[in-house]
Scaffold this motif. Structure first.
Motif, PDB file in Angstrom:
ATOM      1  N   ALA A  45       0.652  -1.197  -0.036  1.00 55.82           N
ATOM      2  CA  ALA A  45       0.231   0.094  -0.185  1.00 55.82           C
ATOM      3  C   ALA A  45       1.194   1.115  -0.041  1.00 55.82           C
ATOM      4  N   ARG A  46       0.509   2.647  -0.649  1.00 53.54           N
ATOM      5  CA  ARG A  46       1.100   3.863  -0.971  1.00 53.54           C
ATOM      6  C   ARG A  46       2.780   3.449  -1.474  1.00 53.54           C
ATOM      7  N   ASP A  63      -1.709  -6.271  -1.760  1.00 53.65           N
ATOM      8  CA  ASP A  63      -2.697  -4.717  -1.617  1.00 53.65           C
ATOM      9  C   ASP A  63      -1.731  -4.106  -2.288  1.00 53.65           C
ATOM     10  N   ARG A  65      -3.331  -0.510  -2.286  1.00 56.88           N
ATOM     11  CA  ARG A  65      -4.280   0.329  -2.389  1.00 56.88           C
ATOM     12  C   ARG A  65      -3.239   1.814  -2.590  1.00 56.88           C
ATOM     13  N   GLU A  66      -3.647   2.775  -3.067  1.00 50.77           N
ATOM     14  CA  GLU A  66      -2.914   3.826  -3.183  1.00 50.77           C
ATOM     15  C   GLU A  66      -1.621   4.331  -4.010  1.00 50.77           C
ATOM     16  N   VAL A  83      -5.040  -5.419  -5.346  1.00 58.53           N
ATOM     17  CA  VAL A  83      -6.019  -4.879  -4.988  1.00 58.53           C
ATOM     18  C   VAL A  83      -5.563  -3.292  -4.985  1.00 58.53           C
ATOM     19  N   LEU A  85      -7.180  -0.531  -5.476  1.00 56.71           N
ATOM     20  CA  LEU A  85      -8.337   1.195  -4.534  1.00 56.71           C
ATOM     21  C   LEU A  85      -7.164   2.089  -4.441  1.00 56.71           C
ATOM     22  N   HIS A  86      -7.810   2.895  -5.377  1.00 56.38           N
ATOM     23  CA  HIS A  86      -7.273   4.410  -5.365  1.00 56.38           C
ATOM     24  C   HIS A  86      -6.415   4.328  -6.430  1.00 56.38           C
ATOM     25  N   ALA A  87      -5.748   3.469  -6.665  1.00 60.15           N
ATOM     26  CA  ALA A  87      -4.010   3.436  -7.024  1.00 60.15           C
ATOM     27  C   ALA A  87      -3.840   4.684  -8.317  1.00 60.15           C
ATOM     28  N   THR A 103      -9.914  -5.505  -7.657  1.00 51.78           N
ATOM     29  CA  THR A 103     -10.620  -4.162  -7.635  1.00 51.78           C
ATOM     30  C   THR A 103      -9.312  -2.895  -8.160  1.00 51.78           C
TER      31      THR A 103
END
Length: 169
Positions: A45-46, A63, A65-66, A83, A85-87, A103
């Motif tokens: 993530a991030r 994962d 995300r972002e 996932v 999400l917001h990537a 996702t």
């Protein structure tokens, strides 16, 4: 009887030698794949993967995300169950990639290239697809219908309109 048994063993020996030869001939391609980047099940993530060569990379069940993949080469990559999400995948090239059960909700796919990608059971809810090229991609009909409601723009690399690449009416 003995000669019949001996000929049977010779045949199995020939098959075994042929199988070993095939394995040895294909070994270089297998060894070349050993250099593939593998982030399976990674908690990324991030993360910043922007403008990187991630050709044939594996992000299965990761994962992301972002995370930032802007301008990255993800051709022939495996993103199954990941996932995003917001990537940020703006301008990323995912041609020929396996994007199954991913996702992508709220992701930025502006100017991305998804040609010949397999995106079955993948979610694109509230994803910005302006200028993305989905030519010859395999995407669930329901997702295509939802994407056609907001499809606009032309991909700056391929010159294909997003609506045309999705087959929107």
């Amino acid at each position: 009887m003995f000669s019949l048994l001996l000929s049977g063993w010779r045949r199995w020996l020939q098959i075994l030698v042929l199988a070993i030869a095939l394995v040895l001939l294909w070994a270089p391609s297998v060894l070349a794949q050993a250099n593939t980047v593998n982030y399976t099940y990674g908690d990324l993530a991030r993360s910043d993967f922007s403008h990187q060569d991630l050709n044939k990379a594996v992000f299965a069940a990761a994962d992301l995300r972002e995370s930032n993949f802007e301008g990255s080469d993800l051709t022939f990559s495996i993103l199954t169950d990941a996932v995003f999400l917001h990537a940020n995948l703006r301008g990323a090239n995912l041609s020929g990639s396996l994007v199954d059960r991913v996702t992508l909700d709220f992701a930025d796919l502006r100017d991305a290239i998804f040609t010949e990608a397999i995106a079955t059971r993948t979610r694109f809810y509230d994803t910005d697809i302006t200028g993305a090229d989905f030519s010859d991609a395999v995407i669930d009909a329901y997702q295509v219908k939802l994407m056609c409601e907001r499809a606009e723009g032309v991909n700056p690399v391929t010159g294909i309109a997003t609506r045309d690449s999705l087959g929107c009416r």
